[in-house]
Design a protein around this motif. Structure first.
Motif, PDB file in Angstrom:
ATOM      1  N   TRP A 137       0.887  -1.422   0.069  1.00  0.00           N
ATOM      2  CA  TRP A 137       0.087   0.133  -0.144  1.00  0.00           C
ATOM      3  C   TRP A 137       0.985   1.347   0.130  1.00  0.00           C
ATOM      4  O   TRP A 137       1.763   1.233   0.840  1.00  0.00           O
ATOM      5  N   ARG A 138       0.713   2.124  -0.779  1.00  0.00           N
ATOM      6  CA  ARG A 138       1.139   3.485  -1.128  1.00  0.00           C
ATOM      7  C   ARG A 138       0.137   4.508  -0.821  1.00  0.00           C
ATOM      8  O   ARG A 138      -0.708   4.684  -1.623  1.00  0.00           O
ATOM      9  N   LEU A 139       0.267   5.126   0.257  1.00  0.00           N
ATOM     10  CA  LEU A 139      -0.781   6.276   0.649  1.00  0.00           C
ATOM     11  C   LEU A 139      -0.253   7.622   0.591  1.00  0.00           C
ATOM     12  O   LEU A 139       0.997   7.602   0.904  1.00  0.00           O
ATOM     13  N   VAL A 140      -1.004   8.671   0.310  1.00  0.00           N
ATOM     14  CA  VAL A 140      -0.551  10.025   0.621  1.00  0.00           C
ATOM     15  C   VAL A 140      -1.899  10.751   1.343  1.00  0.00           C
ATOM     16  O   VAL A 140      -3.031  10.412   1.298  1.00  0.00           O
ATOM     17  N   THR A 141      -1.469  11.726   2.189  1.00  0.00           N
ATOM     18  CA  THR A 141      -2.387  12.492   2.771  1.00  0.00           C
ATOM     19  C   THR A 141      -1.591  13.831   3.499  1.00  0.00           C
ATOM     20  O   THR A 141      -0.556  14.050   3.484  1.00  0.00           O
ATOM     21  N   ASN A 142      -2.668  14.830   3.573  1.00  0.00           N
ATOM     22  CA  ASN A 142      -2.399  16.029   4.250  1.00  0.00           C
ATOM     23  C   ASN A 142      -2.447  16.035   5.647  1.00  0.00           C
ATOM     24  O   ASN A 142      -2.281  17.288   6.226  1.00  0.00           O
ATOM     25  N   LEU A 143      -2.828  14.831   6.348  1.00  0.00           N
ATOM     26  CA  LEU A 143      -2.863  14.864   7.754  1.00  0.00           C
ATOM     27  C   LEU A 143      -1.470  14.595   8.400  1.00  0.00           C
ATOM     28  O   LEU A 143      -0.798  14.390   7.693  1.00  0.00           O
TER      29      LEU A 143
END
Length: 202
Positions: free
Chosen positions: A178-184
């Protein structure tokens, strides 16, 4: 669909009915036209931005929302809109974006980032058989650039990337990755694992 962080469904926050005007030749058209240079308002993917607007308007508290999406919603314009609306997103990565001063990509940065934690999850194969796997987890905040053709319209963003990769290569299926991106904000392994759990709710 809105759910709590514990996975309790609350209902729908946005609905979009749509169909392509033309199905035939879509793949060929993509080979002729660079999709990163086409205005987002003219593309099918604009529906993801519309859903973000509708959901935030219905909830009325954008700061409490985390918009979770699969690879189709890995859209730079969505990231910028979320920033404008002061809402959050957590998206599975499809595009390897330019990072830093533009002389390398996010994938190159993450390849050099060592794992910070192990996370054990249960998965099921195509036959429904359960297996327990160990994921190596790493995260890093990265200065990300917009697509080259849109750098005059959209600003760079500081985003956090979270990668989770199965430690051992299985023999009977693809490796879990899994490769995720967030602004959190993500400042610890616990917070990174929390985001993985949130994504799994979708």
């Amino acid at each position: 669909m809105a759910v709590t962080t514990q996975g309790l469904p609350l209902g729908l926050t946005a609905v979009k009915f749509w169909t392509r005007d033309k199905f035939k030749g879509t793949a060929a058209l993509k080979r002729k036209i660079n999709p990163t240079r086409v205005p987002i308002e003219t593309k099918e993917s604009y529906r993801w931005l519309e859903n973000l607007h509708q959901s935030d308007a219905l909830i009325g508290e954008p700061g409490r929302c985390v918009h979770i999406g699969d690879r189709e919603s890995d859209i730079y314009e969505l990231f910028c809109l979320a920033s404008e609306l002061r809402t959050s997103f957590l998206v599975r990565v499809q595009t390897d974006r330019l990072a830093g001063a533009g002389d390398h990509t996010v994938a190159a940065v993450m390849a050099n980032e060592p794992p910070c934690a192990a996370h054990v999850v249960e998965i099921r194969n195509d036959k429904g058989d359960a297996a327990t796997v160990t994921l190596d987890v790493k995260f890093r905040a990265i200065h990300v650039l917009p697509p080259i053709g849109k750098q005059k319209r959209y600003p760079p963003l500081m985003l956090t990337y979270i990668h989770a990769r199965e430690r051992d290569q299985p023999t009977d299926r693809d490796r879990v990755e899994w490769r995720l991106v967030t602004n959190l904000p993500v400042h610890s392994a616990e917070q990174a694992i929390e985001k993985l759990s949130w994504y799994a709710l979708r």
